[in-house]
Design a protein around this motif. Structure first.
Motif, PDB file in Angstrom:
ATOM      1  N   GLY A  66     144.107 114.738   9.314  1.00 51.86           N
ATOM      2  CA  GLY A  66     143.888 116.172   9.461  1.00 51.86           C
ATOM      3  C   GLY A  66     144.307 116.747  10.788  1.00 51.86           C
ATOM      4  O   GLY A  66     143.998 117.905  11.091  1.00 51.86           O
ATOM      5  N   CYS A  67     145.017 115.964  11.623  1.00 51.36           N
ATOM      6  CA  CYS A  67     145.482 116.446  12.923  1.00 51.36           C
ATOM      7  C   CYS A  67     146.843 117.115  12.779  1.00 51.36           C
ATOM      8  O   CYS A  67     147.762 116.530  12.206  1.00 51.36           O
ATOM      9  N   TYR A  68     146.986 118.308  13.324  1.00 54.00           N
ATOM     10  CA  TYR A  68     148.332 118.861  13.417  1.00 54.00           C
ATOM     11  C   TYR A  68     149.039 118.211  14.601  1.00 54.00           C
ATOM     12  O   TYR A  68     148.430 117.482  15.397  1.00 54.00           O
ATOM     13  N   VAL A  69     150.350 118.437  14.723  1.00 52.92           N
ATOM     14  CA  VAL A  69     151.177 117.687  15.663  1.00 52.92           C
ATOM     15  C   VAL A  69     151.904 118.640  16.611  1.00 52.92           C
ATOM     16  O   VAL A  69     152.542 119.597  16.167  1.00 52.92           O
ATOM     17  N   ALA A  70     151.794 118.378  17.897  1.00 49.06           N
ATOM     18  CA  ALA A  70     152.562 119.082  18.922  1.00 49.06           C
ATOM     19  C   ALA A  70     153.529 118.070  19.521  1.00 49.06           C
ATOM     20  O   ALA A  70     153.106 117.139  20.215  1.00 49.06           O
ATOM     21  N   ALA A  71     154.824 118.218  19.221  1.00 50.60           N
ATOM     22  CA  ALA A  71     155.789 117.168  19.557  1.00 50.60           C
ATOM     23  C   ALA A  71     157.136 117.764  19.916  1.00 50.60           C
ATOM     24  O   ALA A  71     157.388 118.967  19.750  1.00 50.60           O
ATOM     25  N   THR A  72     158.027 116.900  20.386  1.00 51.28           N
ATOM     26  CA  THR A  72     159.411 117.282  20.642  1.00 51.28           C
ATOM     27  C   THR A  72     160.229 117.114  19.363  1.00 51.28           C
ATOM     28  O   THR A  72     159.852 116.352  18.476  1.00 51.28           O
ATOM     29  N   PRO A  73     161.381 117.797  19.278  1.00 52.37           N
ATOM     30  CA  PRO A  73     162.150 117.798  18.024  1.00 52.37           C
ATOM     31  C   PRO A  73     163.201 116.700  17.955  1.00 52.37           C
ATOM     32  O   PRO A  73     164.343 116.940  17.528  1.00 52.37           O
ATOM     33  N   TYR A  74     162.843 115.480  18.341  1.00 53.35           N
ATOM     34  CA  TYR A  74     163.827 114.420  18.469  1.00 53.35           C
ATOM     35  C   TYR A  74     163.691 113.376  17.365  1.00 53.35           C
ATOM     36  O   TYR A  74     162.588 113.056  16.920  1.00 53.35           O
ATOM     37  N   GLY A  75     164.831 112.808  16.970  1.00 53.63           N
ATOM     38  CA  GLY A  75     164.835 111.749  15.968  1.00 53.63           C
ATOM     39  C   GLY A  75     164.304 112.225  14.640  1.00 53.63           C
ATOM     40  O   GLY A  75     164.704 113.272  14.115  1.00 53.63           O
ATOM     41  N   ALA A  76     163.369 111.475  14.097  1.00 52.61           N
ATOM     42  CA  ALA A  76     162.833 111.747  12.763  1.00 52.61           C
ATOM     43  C   ALA A  76     161.783 112.837  12.735  1.00 52.61           C
ATOM     44  O   ALA A  76     161.363 113.253  11.649  1.00 52.61           O
ATOM     45  N   LEU A  77     161.334 113.317  13.895  1.00 49.77           N
ATOM     46  CA  LEU A  77     160.173 114.208  13.903  1.00 49.77           C
ATOM     47  C   LEU A  77     160.379 115.489  13.096  1.00 49.77           C
ATOM     48  O   LEU A  77     159.441 115.937  12.420  1.00 49.77           O
ATOM     49  N   PRO A  78     161.578 116.111  13.088  1.00 50.19           N
ATOM     50  CA  PRO A  78     161.755 117.270  12.198  1.00 50.19           C
ATOM     51  C   PRO A  78     161.651 116.923  10.713  1.00 50.19           C
ATOM     52  O   PRO A  78     161.417 117.811   9.885  1.00 50.19           O
ATOM     53  N   GLU A  79     161.820 115.651  10.364  1.00 53.68           N
ATOM     54  CA  GLU A  79     161.664 115.223   8.972  1.00 53.68           C
ATOM     55  C   GLU A  79     160.195 115.060   8.590  1.00 53.68           C
ATOM     56  O   GLU A  79     159.854 115.066   7.406  1.00 53.68           O
ATOM     57  N   LEU A  80     159.330 114.923   9.587  1.00 49.69           N
ATOM     58  CA  LEU A  80     157.908 114.674   9.337  1.00 49.69           C
ATOM     59  C   LEU A  80     157.054 115.927   9.498  1.00 49.69           C
ATOM     60  O   LEU A  80     156.122 116.151   8.717  1.00 49.69           O
ATOM     61  N   VAL A  81     157.345 116.717  10.515  1.00 44.89           N
ATOM     62  CA  VAL A  81     156.477 117.830  10.910  1.00 44.89           C
ATOM     63  C   VAL A  81     157.053 119.146  10.399  1.00 44.89           C
ATOM     64  O   VAL A  81     158.189 119.503  10.732  1.00 44.89           O
ATOM     65  N   THR A  82     156.270 119.869   9.604  1.00 41.25           N
ATOM     66  CA  THR A  82     156.667 121.175   9.096  1.00 41.25           C
ATOM     67  C   THR A  82     155.975 122.275   9.906  1.00 41.25           C
ATOM     68  O   THR A  82     155.074 122.006  10.706  1.00 41.25           O
ATOM     69  N   VAL A  83     156.371 123.517   9.653  1.00 41.47           N
ATOM     70  CA  VAL A  83     155.743 124.629  10.372  1.00 41.47           C
ATOM     71  C   VAL A  83     154.268 124.761  10.008  1.00 41.47           C
ATOM     72  O   VAL A  83     153.478 125.322  10.781  1.00 41.47           O
ATOM     73  N   GLU A  84     153.881 124.254   8.836  1.00 36.98           N
ATOM     74  CA  GLU A  84     152.471 124.284   8.440  1.00 36.98           C
ATOM     75  C   GLU A  84     151.653 123.201   9.115  1.00 36.98           C
ATOM     76  O   GLU A  84     150.418 123.281   9.146  1.00 36.98           O
ATOM     77  N   THR A  85     152.321 122.169   9.638  1.00 39.23           N
ATOM     78  CA  THR A  85     151.581 121.012  10.146  1.00 39.23           C
ATOM     79  C   THR A  85     151.817 120.734  11.627  1.00 39.23           C
ATOM     80  O   THR A  85     151.368 119.701  12.130  1.00 39.23           O
ATOM     81  N   GLY A  86     152.507 121.635  12.324  1.00 32.02           N
ATOM     82  CA  GLY A  86     152.679 121.404  13.745  1.00 32.02           C
ATOM     83  C   GLY A  86     153.757 122.268  14.366  1.00 32.02           C
ATOM     84  O   GLY A  86     154.324 123.153  13.730  1.00 32.02           O
ATOM     85  N   VAL A  87     154.033 121.969  15.637  1.00 30.51           N
ATOM     86  CA  VAL A  87     155.037 122.683  16.421  1.00 30.51           C
ATOM     87  C   VAL A  87     155.929 121.653  17.097  1.00 30.51           C
ATOM     88  O   VAL A  87     155.443 120.664  17.652  1.00 30.51           O
ATOM     89  N   LEU A  88     157.247 121.904  17.037  1.00 33.47           N
ATOM     90  CA  LEU A  88     158.220 121.054  17.711  1.00 33.47           C
ATOM     91  C   LEU A  88     158.933 121.872  18.773  1.00 33.47           C
ATOM     92  O   LEU A  88     159.477 122.942  18.487  1.00 33.47           O
ATOM     93  N   SER A  89     158.924 121.383  20.000  1.00 36.04           N
ATOM     94  CA  SER A  89     159.583 122.098  21.095  1.00 36.04           C
ATOM     95  C   SER A  89     159.841 121.142  22.252  1.00 36.04           C
ATOM     96  O   SER A  89     159.100 120.169  22.447  1.00 36.04           O
ATOM     97  N   ARG A  90     160.882 121.453  23.018  1.00 36.67           N
ATOM     98  CA  ARG A  90     161.177 120.702  24.249  1.00 36.67           C
ATOM     99  C   ARG A  90     160.380 121.237  25.433  1.00 36.67           C
ATOM    100  O   ARG A  90     160.488 120.697  26.526  1.00 36.67           O
ATOM    101  N   ARG A  91     159.631 122.307  25.241  1.00 36.65           N
ATOM    102  CA  ARG A  91     158.935 122.980  26.333  1.00 36.65           C
ATOM    103  C   ARG A  91     157.440 122.667  26.325  1.00 36.65           C
ATOM    104  O   ARG A  91     156.756 122.845  25.316  1.00 36.65           O
ATOM    105  N   ALA A  92     156.950 122.238  27.462  1.00 36.41           N
ATOM    106  CA  ALA A  92     155.518 121.960  27.592  1.00 36.41           C
ATOM    107  C   ALA A  92     154.693 123.203  27.303  1.00 36.41           C
ATOM    108  O   ALA A  92     153.608 123.120  26.714  1.00 36.41           O
ATOM    109  N   SER A  93     155.199 124.370  27.693  1.00 37.67           N
ATOM    110  CA  SER A  93     154.436 125.604  27.489  1.00 37.67           C
ATOM    111  C   SER A  93     154.244 125.896  26.001  1.00 37.67           C
ATOM    112  O   SER A  93     153.169 126.347  25.587  1.00 37.67           O
TER     113      SER A  93
END
Length: 338
Positions: free
Chosen positions: A237-264
């Motif tokens: 049940g944890c959403y994910v705050a991660a970078t958009p590298y490798g497989a992560l865009p295949e795992l994390v959707t807009v409903e389940t987290g945020v992908l960004s290269r920026r800490a902010s």
């Protein structure tokens, strides 16, 4: 079908603490048995898969191929986790869990962990790791902490970035994957500037922490081959705050987290859990193709292709790591205020 899984490493299957590859093979064997297949496991003494026969081999992979004597005559296909340097006595597939060296070639029956992982190695063959969702819990009452779940000493996993994100968000960070001290002394440390170091944890300790965590912070700085920690977190049940590298865009959707290269950006996501529904995170695993049964069914299709045709189709070329690719080069990460 009789599948013999061979995992030659220093850790048993499943591992008591760290070891995503070993745990994935545990779930694969478990799922194959649930689907009615026979499984033999060649691995460290103390390994086990419910319903599988263990043939223990105490040596990690190397030049000693004496383990091949342990392969049952009735085996239909071998499932390997390291590149064989001698001919195998049975048809086989090979799962590669990491990133190769520039120009490194792999056998034709190599299977990677994600679409992006396969593409980096000149292949289209991949199977997502799957977990048994029944092992995980999703609590309705969530704690006010985020989790970092990775080998903390590895620069590409970017623990400093995760700490920066959580400090900006004003949320305590639990680090699972830091060094274990004698007698578990790391767990007696006070919270240090918003960070609690828990060391390496087994499933029994990790699952309750994930079940109540706000989110997973996973700002990796490399081409992540898969990210089993991401799937474990989503199943909890944890959403994910991660970078958009490798497989992560295949795992994390807009409903389940945020992908960004920026800490902010990631800090903003950690600060606002109301944007995400824990049940949607769980469904991403159970309905998105990331269960152990999903994994086993995909591997079975590859097993059948190898048994029918001798090898996987690769357009006449062996899988090969892209020229100039440096797996350990740190990818872009912005710690600025904006």
């Amino acid at each position: 079908m009789h599948v013999t899984i061979c995992y030659l490493s220093k850790r048993p299957v499943p591992p008591p603490l760290y070891g995503g590859g070993q745990r994935a093979m545990y779930w694969l064997g478990k799922a194959l048995i649930e689907l009615g297949h026979k499984v033999t496991l060649i691995a460290q003494p103390g390994s086990h898969i419910p319903g599988a026969e263990l043939r223990p081999w105490p040596k990690p992979h190397g030049s000693d191929y004496g383990w091949m004597r342990l392969i049952p005559d009735s085996t239909d296909i071998l499932h390997l986790r390291s590149v064989p340097l001698v001919p195998m006595p049975k048809p086989y597939v090979l799962t590669i869990g990491g990133n190769g060296e520039p120009g490194q070639q792999f056998p034709p029956n190599t299977i990677f962990l994600s679409r992006s992982h396969a593409a980096l190695h000149g292949s289209t063959h991949f199977v997502y790791n799957g977990i048994d969702p029944a092992e995980y819990r999703c609590e309705s009452e969530r704690g006010d902490y985020a989790v970092f779940l990775a080998k903390a000493s590895w620069d590409v996993k970017n623990l400093p970035g995760a700490i920066e994100v959580c400090r900006r968000a004003g949320v305590e960070l639990y680090v699972i994957g830091s060094r274990n001290w004698p007698f578990g002394l790391q767990r007696r440390l006070p919270v240090i500037r918003g960070v609690r170091y828990l060391g390496m944890l087994g499933q029994a300790e990790k699952i309750p922490l994930l079940a109540r965590a706000r989110c997973l912070v996973f700002p990796v700085r490399w081409h992540e081959p898969f990210g089993i920690a991401v799937v474990e977190a989503l199943a909890s049940g944890c959403y994910v705050a991660a970078t958009p590298y490798g497989a992560l865009p295949e795992l994390v959707t807009v409903e389940t987290g945020v992908l960004s290269r920026r800490a902010s950006d990631l800090a903003d996501a950690v600060r606002h859990p109301e944007r995400f529904d824990p049940s949607a995170c769980v469904r991403r695993v159970t309905e998105g193709g990331f269960t152990h049964i999903d994994m086993a069914r995909r591997y079975l299709r590859y097993y059948e292709q190898v048994l029918c045709h001798g090898e996987l189709e690769n357009n006449g070329q062996l899988p090969q790591t892209a020229a100039g690719f440096d797996a350990n080069k740190l990818l872009e990460w912005h710690c600025g205020k904006s």
